[in-house]
Design a protein around this motif. Structure first.
Motif, PDB file in Angstrom:
ATOM      1  N   GLY A 121      -4.230   1.798  33.150  1.00  0.00           N
ATOM      2  CA  GLY A 121      -3.989   0.992  31.970  1.00  0.00           C
ATOM      3  C   GLY A 121      -3.765   1.827  30.729  1.00  0.00           C
ATOM      4  O   GLY A 121      -3.386   2.995  30.804  1.00  0.00           O
ATOM      5  N   ILE A 122      -3.983   1.203  29.574  1.00  0.00           N
ATOM      6  CA  ILE A 122      -3.800   1.860  28.284  1.00  0.00           C
ATOM      7  C   ILE A 122      -5.111   1.828  27.510  1.00  0.00           C
ATOM      8  O   ILE A 122      -5.750   0.783  27.409  1.00  0.00           O
ATOM      9  N   TRP A 123      -5.487   2.973  26.989  1.00  0.00           N
ATOM     10  CA  TRP A 123      -6.642   3.079  26.115  1.00  0.00           C
ATOM     11  C   TRP A 123      -6.125   3.296  24.700  1.00  0.00           C
ATOM     12  O   TRP A 123      -5.472   4.297  24.407  1.00  0.00           O
ATOM     13  N   ILE A 124      -6.392   2.323  23.822  1.00  0.00           N
ATOM     14  CA  ILE A 124      -6.020   2.425  22.415  1.00  0.00           C
ATOM     15  C   ILE A 124      -7.235   2.972  21.689  1.00  0.00           C
ATOM     16  O   ILE A 124      -8.236   2.282  21.528  1.00  0.00           O
ATOM     17  N   ALA A 125      -7.154   4.230  21.288  1.00  0.00           N
ATOM     18  CA  ALA A 125      -8.339   4.944  20.808  1.00  0.00           C
ATOM     19  C   ALA A 125      -8.206   5.331  19.342  1.00  0.00           C
ATOM     20  O   ALA A 125      -7.246   5.991  18.955  1.00  0.00           O
ATOM     21  N   GLN A 126      -9.155   4.908  18.549  1.00  0.00           N
ATOM     22  CA  GLN A 126      -9.290   5.365  17.174  1.00  0.00           C
ATOM     23  C   GLN A 126      -8.033   5.141  16.360  1.00  0.00           C
ATOM     24  O   GLN A 126      -7.662   5.962  15.529  1.00  0.00           O
ATOM     25  N   CYS A 127      -7.357   4.032  16.606  1.00  0.00           N
ATOM     26  CA  CYS A 127      -6.192   3.682  15.802  1.00  0.00           C
ATOM     27  C   CYS A 127      -6.625   2.774  14.660  1.00  0.00           C
ATOM     28  O   CYS A 127      -7.709   2.189  14.689  1.00  0.00           O
ATOM     29  N   GLY A 128      -5.770   2.640  13.672  1.00  0.00           N
ATOM     30  CA  GLY A 128      -6.060   1.769  12.541  1.00  0.00           C
ATOM     31  C   GLY A 128      -5.734   0.330  12.888  1.00  0.00           C
ATOM     32  O   GLY A 128      -6.245  -0.234  13.836  1.00  0.00           O
ATOM     33  N   GLN A 129      -4.840  -0.285  12.141  1.00  0.00           N
ATOM     34  CA  GLN A 129      -4.490  -1.676  12.367  1.00  0.00           C
ATOM     35  C   GLN A 129      -3.666  -1.795  13.646  1.00  0.00           C
ATOM     36  O   GLN A 129      -2.624  -1.151  13.779  1.00  0.00           O
ATOM     37  N   THR A 130      -4.159  -2.589  14.592  1.00  0.00           N
ATOM     38  CA  THR A 130      -3.518  -2.732  15.891  1.00  0.00           C
ATOM     39  C   THR A 130      -3.199  -4.199  16.147  1.00  0.00           C
ATOM     40  O   THR A 130      -4.087  -5.049  16.082  1.00  0.00           O
ATOM     41  N   HIS A 131      -1.926  -4.490  16.418  1.00  0.00           N
ATOM     42  CA  HIS A 131      -1.482  -5.849  16.711  1.00  0.00           C
ATOM     43  C   HIS A 131      -0.992  -5.911  18.157  1.00  0.00           C
ATOM     44  O   HIS A 131      -0.112  -5.147  18.543  1.00  0.00           O
ATOM     45  N   VAL A 132      -1.563  -6.818  18.935  1.00  0.00           N
ATOM     46  CA  VAL A 132      -1.140  -7.030  20.317  1.00  0.00           C
ATOM     47  C   VAL A 132      -0.808  -8.521  20.418  1.00  0.00           C
ATOM     48  O   VAL A 132      -1.699  -9.363  20.538  1.00  0.00           O
ATOM     49  N   ASN A 133       0.480  -8.857  20.313  1.00  0.00           N
ATOM     50  CA  ASN A 133       0.913 -10.247  20.169  1.00  0.00           C
ATOM     51  C   ASN A 133       1.929 -10.663  21.222  1.00  0.00           C
ATOM     52  O   ASN A 133       2.920  -9.967  21.437  1.00  0.00           O
ATOM     53  N   HIS A 134       1.695 -11.815  21.846  1.00  0.00           N
ATOM     54  CA  HIS A 134       2.662 -12.460  22.722  1.00  0.00           C
ATOM     55  C   HIS A 134       3.164 -11.542  23.827  1.00  0.00           C
ATOM     56  O   HIS A 134       4.368 -11.407  24.051  1.00  0.00           O
ATOM     57  N   ASN A 135       2.231 -10.902  24.523  1.00  0.00           N
ATOM     58  CA  ASN A 135       2.581 -10.000  25.608  1.00  0.00           C
ATOM     59  C   ASN A 135       2.097 -10.546  26.947  1.00  0.00           C
ATOM     60  O   ASN A 135       1.144 -11.311  27.013  1.00  0.00           O
ATOM     61  N   TYR A 136       2.741 -10.092  28.012  1.00  0.00           N
ATOM     62  CA  TYR A 136       2.251 -10.288  29.365  1.00  0.00           C
ATOM     63  C   TYR A 136       1.697  -8.943  29.804  1.00  0.00           C
ATOM     64  O   TYR A 136       2.457  -7.981  29.968  1.00  0.00           O
ATOM     65  N   ILE A 137       0.388  -8.864  29.957  1.00  0.00           N
ATOM     66  CA  ILE A 137      -0.275  -7.586  30.215  1.00  0.00           C
ATOM     67  C   ILE A 137      -0.944  -7.639  31.584  1.00  0.00           C
ATOM     68  O   ILE A 137      -1.891  -8.395  31.795  1.00  0.00           O
ATOM     69  N   ASP A 138      -0.434  -6.862  32.503  1.00  0.00           N
ATOM     70  CA  ASP A 138      -0.929  -6.831  33.876  1.00  0.00           C
ATOM     71  C   ASP A 138      -1.510  -5.437  34.136  1.00  0.00           C
ATOM     72  O   ASP A 138      -1.002  -4.661  34.932  1.00  0.00           O
ATOM     73  N   CYS A 139      -2.553  -5.104  33.396  1.00  0.00           N
ATOM     74  CA  CYS A 139      -3.188  -3.790  33.508  1.00  0.00           C
ATOM     75  C   CYS A 139      -4.518  -3.854  32.774  1.00  0.00           C
ATOM     76  O   CYS A 139      -4.852  -4.858  32.171  1.00  0.00           O
ATOM     77  N   CYS A 140      -5.260  -2.785  32.814  1.00  0.00           N
ATOM     78  CA  CYS A 140      -6.495  -2.701  32.045  1.00  0.00           C
ATOM     79  C   CYS A 140      -6.154  -2.214  30.634  1.00  0.00           C
ATOM     80  O   CYS A 140      -5.332  -1.317  30.456  1.00  0.00           O
ATOM     81  N   LEU A 141      -6.796  -2.824  29.652  1.00  0.00           N
ATOM     82  CA  LEU A 141      -6.541  -2.497  28.253  1.00  0.00           C
ATOM     83  C   LEU A 141      -7.878  -2.235  27.585  1.00  0.00           C
ATOM     84  O   LEU A 141      -8.760  -3.081  27.599  1.00  0.00           O
ATOM     85  N   TRP A 142      -8.034  -1.034  27.017  1.00  0.00           N
ATOM     86  CA  TRP A 142      -9.290  -0.665  26.367  1.00  0.00           C
ATOM     87  C   TRP A 142      -9.044  -0.418  24.889  1.00  0.00           C
ATOM     88  O   TRP A 142      -7.996   0.075  24.499  1.00  0.00           O
ATOM     89  N   PHE A 143     -10.048  -0.711  24.074  1.00  0.00           N
ATOM     90  CA  PHE A 143      -9.986  -0.429  22.641  1.00  0.00           C
ATOM     91  C   PHE A 143     -11.204   0.383  22.242  1.00  0.00           C
ATOM     92  O   PHE A 143     -12.316   0.109  22.683  1.00  0.00           O
TER      93      PHE A 143
END
Length: 169
Positions: A121-143
């Protein structure tokens, strides 16, 4: 896939700026110099990515991510961002996207290549403003909201109207 590197800068802002690549098939090489490009846009491209840049926007792209660790340089004179709009993103390994001031995934399909690996999957690490909108996500997603030595960021995650499947085995 031909390789692309428009670098040669030693600090952010010294390499190429305002680059738009359309209707192309490319591999982005994992060169530190590529990080110093300002305002890079990929439009309707097929990309194999191993590293992002400081300011990048992908529109209508097919993207293959393989073991990408995208951490931006410490020194930078402008806001850093990575934006994906209406893209098909295929993962073949865990990917870290880190230390951006602004990050967005909008109307994308993000999927792993196998349902048998729970850590893909995707690890979103130590980012500022994060927008995840209207997606089809078939994986692991970490923040990750950790503070970082790269400067203060107001960490806000906006996650709206997504269809998310995260497989665990």
């Amino acid at each position: 896939y031909p390789y692309f590197n428009a670098g040669s800068g030693k600090e952010f802002g010294q390499a190429s700026a305002d680059v738009k690549i359309s209707n192309s098939q490319l591999t982005l090489i994992s060169s530190m110099e590529t990080n110093y490009i300002q305002n890079l846009i990929y439009d309707n491209c097929h990309l194999r990515m191993q590293r992002l840049t400081n300011q990048v926007k992908c529109i209508n792209c097919v993207i293959e991510l393989s073991e990408m660790t995208a951490k931006i340089p410490k020194k930078r004179g402008q806001k850093t961002y990575a934006m994906f709009e209406n893209c098909l993103i295929t993962l073949s390994a865990n990917n870290t996207i880190a230390l951006y001031d602004y990050l967005s995934f909008n109307q994308c399909q993000i999927k792993n290549t196998t349902k048998t690996d729970s850590e893909l999957g995707i690890w979103i690490a130590q980012c500022g403003q994060t927008h995840v909108n209207h997606n089809y996500i078939d994986c692991c997603l970490w923040f990750s909201n950790d503070d970082t030595k790269y400067g203060n960021r107001q960490t806000n995650h906006f996650i709206t109207n997504n269809l998310i499947y995260c497989y665990r085995y």
